[in-house]
Design a protein around this motif. Structure first.
Motif, mmCIF file in Angstrom:
data_model
loop_
_atom_site.group_PDB
_atom_site.id
_atom_site.type_symbol
_atom_site.label_atom_id
_atom_site.label_comp_id
_atom_site.label_asym_id
_atom_site.label_seq_id
_atom_site.Cartn_x
_atom_site.Cartn_y
_atom_site.Cartn_z
ATOM 1 N N ARG A 63 0.824 -1.204 0.000
ATOM 2 C CA ARG A 63 0.000 0.000 0.000
ATOM 3 C C ARG A 63 0.863 1.260 0.000
ATOM 4 N N TRP A 64 1.982 1.202 0.728
ATOM 5 C CA TRP A 64 2.884 2.350 0.815
ATOM 6 C C TRP A 64 4.100 2.098 -0.063
ATOM 7 N N SER A 65 4.789 3.156 -0.459
ATOM 8 C CA SER A 65 5.939 2.964 -1.342
ATOM 9 C C SER A 65 7.254 2.849 -0.572
ATOM 10 N N ARG A 66 7.235 3.126 0.729
ATOM 11 C CA ARG A 66 8.456 2.984 1.531
ATOM 12 C C ARG A 66 8.221 2.018 2.685
ATOM 13 N N ARG A 118 8.510 -3.078 10.033
ATOM 14 C CA ARG A 118 7.058 -3.089 9.893
ATOM 15 C C ARG A 118 6.677 -4.223 8.945
ATOM 16 N N SER A 119 5.536 -4.838 9.201
ATOM 17 C CA SER A 119 5.010 -5.811 8.252
ATOM 18 C C SER A 119 4.217 -5.074 7.192
ATOM 19 N N THR A 127 -5.416 1.848 -2.719
ATOM 20 C CA THR A 127 -6.385 2.493 -1.837
ATOM 21 C C THR A 127 -6.465 3.974 -2.201
ATOM 22 N N ALA A 129 -7.205 6.435 -0.451
ATOM 23 C CA ALA A 129 -6.687 7.298 0.616
ATOM 24 C C ALA A 129 -5.170 7.430 0.554
ATOM 25 N N SER A 130 -4.496 6.465 -0.078
ATOM 26 C CA SER A 130 -3.040 6.510 -0.051
ATOM 27 C C SER A 130 -2.463 7.155 -1.297
ATOM 28 N N SER A 131 -3.333 7.510 -2.263
ATOM 29 C CA SER A 131 -2.806 8.074 -3.494
ATOM 30 C C SER A 131 -2.524 9.559 -3.326
ATOM 31 N N PRO B 68 7.148 2.230 14.048
ATOM 32 C CA PRO B 68 6.335 1.170 13.439
ATOM 33 C C PRO B 68 6.363 -0.136 14.228
ATOM 34 N N GLU B 72 3.115 -1.941 15.725
ATOM 35 C CA GLU B 72 2.763 -3.302 15.305
ATOM 36 C C GLU B 72 2.518 -4.220 16.497
ATOM 37 N N ASN B 156 8.863 9.297 4.690
ATOM 38 C CA ASN B 156 8.991 7.957 5.264
ATOM 39 C C ASN B 156 7.938 6.964 4.790
ATOM 40 N N MET B 157 6.801 7.460 4.296
ATOM 41 C CA MET B 157 5.755 6.526 3.884
ATOM 42 C C MET B 157 5.457 6.599 2.391
ATOM 43 N N LYS B 158 5.525 7.805 1.835
ATOM 44 C CA LYS B 158 5.152 7.947 0.424
ATOM 45 C C LYS B 158 6.354 8.057 -0.505
#
Lengths: 131, 427
Positions: A63-66, A118-119, A127, A129-131, B68, B72, B156-158
């Motif tokens: 879902r995330w790119s990182r 993280r898993s 999704t 919401a994540s775009s 994270p 988790e 960090n996420m995108k």
């Protein structure tokens, strides 16, 4: 000839100003600390400064790119940037489980691994919401 | 299970960050059956998911985890304890029925607009960052001005960098962490500017995030002007006097394409306000009793929506407690009402909770107004505790035993932090 190095202790928010007297690579005396943790920190910083390293790597199919990752143990301070560069080059594919080793013996140091923090499951679909 | 939404629950928790997950687990610990977490993000975990650095869990898990990892561990527990977690949804209102039960209005990507019945509600919406508007930085309004936490999520996420040449205003921990993070990602961080004469972040972060990378920290200095039409082109920085006004005669320009703001956090209480819940002007969060119940019976609050914490471990402990009392209430268990009010005295900015009961042990969280060392924490005439130091950036935690309060006759208890010498000659 003894020389002095000044450090600020980071073991607690009190931030004691430490003075390290040394001759070459030999530590003579530490002053300025309010507790033993300061003396220990000064010794560690003088002999073998290390830093924890956490960063992210590219992940495909999630879902995330990182994907967040960390070095399994502290990295030598002068190697932090190089270690970050090596980790940056990694590419992984979902799914990944938290704790999974993604790269062994980083910088040729036995036992220094890059571990997922993280898993991430395979994304069923994009999704909104994540775009 | 992720995504299931029943019609009725014992406890509904608004927010799926560390506070929300802690509250849900606390509710299950109390013996309550049906617990639901509602979260607006696609994954529960809240802000922890973007905090990829370590330093979490030292108190609660006795080991150092990244954000994270901490999230988790808790998310796994919510699954093990059969707590329903619904992501991608938004609570747009809460109504109170005549019998005191609550109806939570949920807007969900999967289920549309729904009403969920709840015996108790826990507010765990967290906080948000102060933005440019909060400190009114003059200048144009180009792209490239963003809060440090937003930049953290992007990076960090995108996997997006906010810019290449970065100036950071505010030396809060998020700003310091982002200075290191962006440097490691190949950006050039030109400096961190702090209007106060001291850093607002932990010394550890000043050393390991700035000094290690040769990033300068300019104290008593602020950003006085933002330049650029479409994109930030430069910022004007200037030292400030004792009145915090920039001295423009000593101003200089720094060419850059991005300005990150790390200038404080505000508890996110629009939902609480829509319910008419009484807020504390200083914390920005609800006033709560020792059971962490707000001024509206059956509605509890914990975590950063209540007051901004510096350690997630304390959020977890507070949330477990709020969840436990919310769960007890859902089962019809009523605790005796509090009868002692806490007053923040000398060098105490605030205390949470706001009232106490002699019935059980309490944990009081507080912040000082200014640094002091060494000093004494004085609780009315009941207790004096020596402290090596206090700093505003570090929350003070105080445990109070019930036997101490049993002896107390008054109806308000004043807490002071006084210099060591005054403490000795005092009560």
């Amino acid at each position: 000839m003894s020389e002095t190095v000044k450090l600020v202790c980071i073991m607690c928010p009190m931030g004691c100003p430490l003075q390290l007297e040394h001759e070459g690579s030999e530590l003579r005396e530490v002053t300025g600390h309010d507790c033993n943790r300061g003396a220990k920190y000064a010794r560690q910083e003088f002999t073998d400064p290390r830093r924890g390293l956490s960063t992210t790597v590219a992940i495909a199919g999630a879902r995330w790119s990182r994907l967040p990752v960390k070095a399994s143990r502290p990295v030598r301070k002068e190697q932090v940037r190089e270690a970050a560069r090596r980790i940056h080059a990694l590419r992984v594919q979902a799914p990944v489980r938290c704790g999974q080793v993604l790269l062994k013996d980083l910088l040729g140091e036995a036992g220094l691994d890059v571990v997922a923090t993280r898993s991430m499951d395979r994304a069923a679909k994009e999704t909104p919401a994540s775009s | 299970m992720l995504g299931r939404l029943e019609r009725s629950y014992d406890v509904v928790v608004v927010g799926g960050g560390p506070a929300g997950m802690g509250a849900a687990l606390g509710a299950r610990d109390s013996g309550t059956g049906r617990v639901l977490i509602l979260d607006r993000e696609p994954d529960p975990g809240g802000i922890l998911l973007q905090c990829v650095h370590s330093g979490f869990g030292l108190h609660y898990f006795k080991e150092e985890l990244t954000g994270p990892e901490y999230a988790e561990r808790f998310f796994t527990k919510t699954i093990d304890r059969d707590i329903d977690v619904v992501p991608d949804c938004y609570v747009s209102g809460i109504a109170v029925d005549s019998d005191g039960s609550k109806r939570v209005r949920v807007m969900s990507a999967a289920a549309g607009l729904r009403a969920v019945q709840a015996r108790s509600v826990v507010l765990a919406m967290g906080c948000r960052e102060r933005t440019r508007g909060a400190i009114r930085i003059p200048g144009t309004r180009p792209a490239g001005v963003l809060t440090a936490g937003l930049a953290q999520k992007l990076v960090n996420m995108k996997g997006c960098l906010p810019g290449k040449r970065i100036v950071i205003l505010g030396s809060g921990d998020i700003g310091l962490i982002m200075a290191r993070r962006l440097t490691l990602e190949g950006c050039e961080v030109l400096g961190v500017f702090e209007v106060m004469p001291y850093s607002n972040g932990l010394t550890r972060n000043v050393v390991q995030c700035l000094e290690d990378f040769g990033i300068p920290l300019h104290l008593s200095t602020t950003v006085a002007y933002i330049h650029g039409r479409d994109r930030v082109e430069k910022v004007t920085v200037a030292p400030v006097g004792p009145d915090f006004r920039p001295d423009m005669s000593r101003a200089r320009d720094i060419p850059c394409d991005t300005l990150l703001l790390s200038i404080g956090l505000i508890p996110e209480n629009e939902l609480s306000q829509s319910l008419g819940i009484k807020l504390d002007e200083i914390t920005g969060g609800p006033e709560v009793s020792s059971t962490l119940e707000t001024s509206m019976p059956g509605v509890y609050a914990c975590g950063n929506v209540l007051h901004v914490h510096d350690l997630v471990d304390f959020v977890t402990n507070e949330a477990l407690l709020a969840g436990r009392f919310a769960g007890e209430r859902a089962q019809g268990i009523r605790r005796p009402a509090d009868n002692i009010r806490i007053d923040a005295g000398d060098n105490v900015r605030y205390c949470v909770p706001h009232t106490l009961s002699p019935e059980r042990e309490h944990t009081i969280y507080m912040r000082c107004k200014r640094a002091m060392k060494p000093c004494r924490l004085r609780v009315g005439n009941l207790l004096e505790k020596k402290l090596r130091f206090v700093v505003p950036a570090e929350m003070i935690m105080l445990k109070i035993q019930p036997d101490l309060l049993e002896k107390f006759q008054g109806d308000s208890l004043r807490i002071d932090i006084v210099p060591e010498s005054e403490g000795e000659s005092g009560v």
